[in-house]
Design a protein around this motif. Structure first.
Motif, PDB file in Angstrom:
ATOM      1  N   GLU A  87      -0.002  11.304 -12.782  1.00 40.28           N
ATOM      2  CA  GLU A  87      -0.651  11.431 -11.473  1.00 40.28           C
ATOM      3  C   GLU A  87      -0.607  10.112 -10.705  1.00 40.28           C
ATOM      4  OE1 GLU A  87      -5.140  12.114  -9.765  1.00 40.28           O
ATOM      5  OE2 GLU A  87      -4.551  13.259 -11.540  1.00 40.28           O
ATOM      6  N   ARG A  88      -0.896   9.017 -11.401  1.00 37.12           N
ATOM      7  CA  ARG A  88      -0.899   7.709 -10.734  1.00 37.12           C
ATOM      8  C   ARG A  88       0.524   7.319 -10.322  1.00 37.12           C
ATOM      9  NH1 ARG A  88      -3.072   5.026  -7.071  1.00 37.12           N
ATOM     10  NH2 ARG A  88      -3.171   2.804  -7.341  1.00 37.12           N
ATOM     11  N   ILE A  89       1.508   7.662 -11.134  1.00 34.60           N
ATOM     12  CA  ILE A  89       2.901   7.374 -10.785  1.00 34.60           C
ATOM     13  C   ILE A  89       3.275   8.109  -9.499  1.00 34.60           C
ATOM     14  CG2 ILE A  89       5.305   7.744 -11.491  1.00 34.60           C
ATOM     15  CD1 ILE A  89       4.344   7.157 -14.399  1.00 34.60           C
ATOM     16  N   LYS A  90       2.847   9.360  -9.360  1.00 29.65           N
ATOM     17  CA  LYS A  90       3.107  10.124  -8.132  1.00 29.65           C
ATOM     18  C   LYS A  90       2.436   9.470  -6.929  1.00 29.65           C
ATOM     19  CE  LYS A  90       3.722  14.698 -10.125  1.00 29.65           C
ATOM     20  NZ  LYS A  90       3.124  16.035 -10.306  1.00 29.65           N
ATOM     21  N   GLU A  91       1.204   8.990  -7.125  1.00 28.45           N
ATOM     22  CA  GLU A  91       0.481   8.338  -6.035  1.00 28.45           C
ATOM     23  C   GLU A  91       1.149   7.036  -5.600  1.00 28.45           C
ATOM     24  OE1 GLU A  91      -3.972   9.856  -7.448  1.00 28.45           O
ATOM     25  OE2 GLU A  91      -3.399   7.763  -7.711  1.00 28.45           O
ATOM     26  N   LYS A 113       3.920 -12.975 -13.890  1.00 27.94           N
ATOM     27  CA  LYS A 113       3.475 -12.955 -12.499  1.00 27.94           C
ATOM     28  C   LYS A 113       3.877 -11.615 -11.904  1.00 27.94           C
ATOM     29  CE  LYS A 113       4.578 -17.856 -11.889  1.00 27.94           C
ATOM     30  NZ  LYS A 113       5.273 -18.835 -11.064  1.00 27.94           N
ATOM     31  N   PHE A 114       3.031 -11.076 -11.046  1.00 27.67           N
ATOM     32  CA  PHE A 114       3.343  -9.830 -10.352  1.00 27.67           C
ATOM     33  C   PHE A 114       3.668 -10.147  -8.888  1.00 27.67           C
ATOM     34  CE2 PHE A 114       0.089  -8.489 -13.533  1.00 27.67           C
ATOM     35  CZ  PHE A 114       0.923  -7.740 -14.342  1.00 27.67           C
ATOM     36  N   PHE A 115       4.868  -9.799  -8.455  1.00 29.02           N
ATOM     37  CA  PHE A 115       5.275  -9.972  -7.059  1.00 29.02           C
ATOM     38  C   PHE A 115       5.023  -8.652  -6.343  1.00 29.02           C
ATOM     39  CE2 PHE A 115       7.250 -13.373  -9.243  1.00 29.02           C
ATOM     40  CZ  PHE A 115       7.436 -14.384  -8.319  1.00 29.02           C
ATOM     41  N   LEU A 116       4.177  -8.677  -5.312  1.00 33.34           N
ATOM     42  CA  LEU A 116       3.644  -7.458  -4.716  1.00 33.34           C
ATOM     43  C   LEU A 116       4.119  -7.183  -3.294  1.00 33.34           C
ATOM     44  CD1 LEU A 116      -0.028  -7.985  -5.910  1.00 33.34           C
ATOM     45  CD2 LEU A 116       1.803  -6.726  -7.053  1.00 33.34           C
ATOM     46  N   TYR A 117       5.167  -7.821  -2.827  1.00 38.55           N
ATOM     47  CA  TYR A 117       5.552  -7.657  -1.427  1.00 38.55           C
ATOM     48  C   TYR A 117       6.049  -6.264  -1.092  1.00 38.55           C
ATOM     49  CZ  TYR A 117       9.976  -9.235  -3.504  1.00 38.55           C
ATOM     50  OH  TYR A 117      11.059  -9.390  -4.313  1.00 38.55           O
ATOM     51  N   LYS A 118       6.273  -5.401  -2.062  1.00 41.70           N
ATOM     52  CA  LYS A 118       6.651  -4.011  -1.800  1.00 41.70           C
ATOM     53  C   LYS A 118       5.707  -3.059  -2.526  1.00 41.70           C
ATOM     54  CE  LYS A 118      11.287  -4.822  -0.540  1.00 41.70           C
ATOM     55  NZ  LYS A 118      12.110  -4.179   0.367  1.00 41.70           N
ATOM     56  N   ALA A 119       4.470  -3.486  -2.720  1.00 42.04           N
ATOM     57  CA  ALA A 119       3.489  -2.700  -3.474  1.00 42.04           C
ATOM     58  C   ALA A 119       2.192  -2.596  -2.684  1.00 42.04           C
ATOM     59  CB  ALA A 119       3.250  -3.332  -4.831  1.00 42.04           C
ATOM     60  N   LEU A 120       2.209  -1.798  -1.647  1.00 42.02           N
ATOM     61  CA  LEU A 120       1.042  -1.696  -0.779  1.00 42.02           C
ATOM     62  C   LEU A 120      -0.116  -0.938  -1.422  1.00 42.02           C
ATOM     63  CD1 LEU A 120       2.757  -0.948   2.647  1.00 42.02           C
ATOM     64  CD2 LEU A 120       1.789  -3.105   1.842  1.00 42.02           C
ATOM     65  N   ASP A 121       0.180   0.018  -2.302  1.00 40.17           N
ATOM     66  CA  ASP A 121      -0.855   0.918  -2.807  1.00 40.17           C
ATOM     67  C   ASP A 121      -1.386   0.565  -4.189  1.00 40.17           C
ATOM     68  OD1 ASP A 121      -0.570   2.514  -0.476  1.00 40.17           O
ATOM     69  OD2 ASP A 121       1.201   3.433  -1.366  1.00 40.17           O
ATOM     70  N   ILE A 122      -0.761  -0.366  -4.870  1.00 42.66           N
ATOM     71  CA  ILE A 122      -1.196  -0.698  -6.225  1.00 42.66           C
ATOM     72  C   ILE A 122      -2.497  -1.492  -6.162  1.00 42.66           C
ATOM     73  CG2 ILE A 122       0.019  -2.883  -6.551  1.00 42.66           C
ATOM     74  CD1 ILE A 122       0.926  -1.429  -9.302  1.00 42.66           C
TER      75      ILE A 122
END
Length: 164
Positions: A87-91, A113-122
């Motif tokens: 479910e979370r993967i779908k979201e 390190k987590f690079f988040l520039y393409k991760a708006l919803d995480i």
């Protein structure tokens, strides 16, 4: 009429840019650090990187290896599917997180390190769950007879939710 359309376009563009703030930034609410369980994470807003505050930046300065002595011990997609629910993967479809790993010569993860520039919803909790899984899972194994130098290596693992 043209002025009204132009003004409307400018306002919508400005709103769109503001809406692009990722969940992590919204959760931090202008703070640069957050503590979850026993881990303090720090966030760099400019580079959009979330990492453990105990990371030692001096350890990341290494020469690039000509030959790696490590390889993935498990399929990365299988690993990521074990961390997140279906479910979370779908979201999170459309999101990408790039995980930069500092490994020792045995394949143990020393820092990440987590690079988040393409991760708006995480969310920060998603990343904390991933961090715990990274710490307890043996993702890499040593290759033998590669002629690789001893010492650490830096790897980047892409987490692309559209591919899971």
């Amino acid at each position: 009429m043209k002025k009204i359309i132009l003004l409307f376009t400018i306002l919508m563009t400005g709103t769109s840019v503001f809406a692009q703030k990722n969940n992590v930034e919204r959760e931090l609410d202008k703070r640069s650090k957050i503590k979850i369980e026993n881990t303090v994470y720090k966030y760099d807003r400019t580079l959009e990187i979330l990492q453990d505050s105990t990371n030692d930046e001096a350890r990341w300065v290494m020469k690039r290896r000509e030959h790696s002595n490590l390889e993935l011990a498990t399929d990365r997609s299988t690993f990521f599917r074990s961390v997140f629910t279906a479910e979370r993967i779908k979201e999170l479809k459309g999101n990408r997180v790039y995980i930069k790993l500092l490994l020792d010569d045995k394949g143990n993860i020393l820092e990440f390190k987590f690079f988040l520039y393409k991760a708006l919803d995480i969310t920060i909790n998603d990343l904390h769950t991933l961090a715990k899984a990274l710490k307890k899972t043996k993702l890499f194994k040593t290759r033998h007879d590669t002629g690789a130098e001893e010492g650490g290596e830096i790897w980047v693992l892409p987490l692309v939710f559209d591919e899971l």
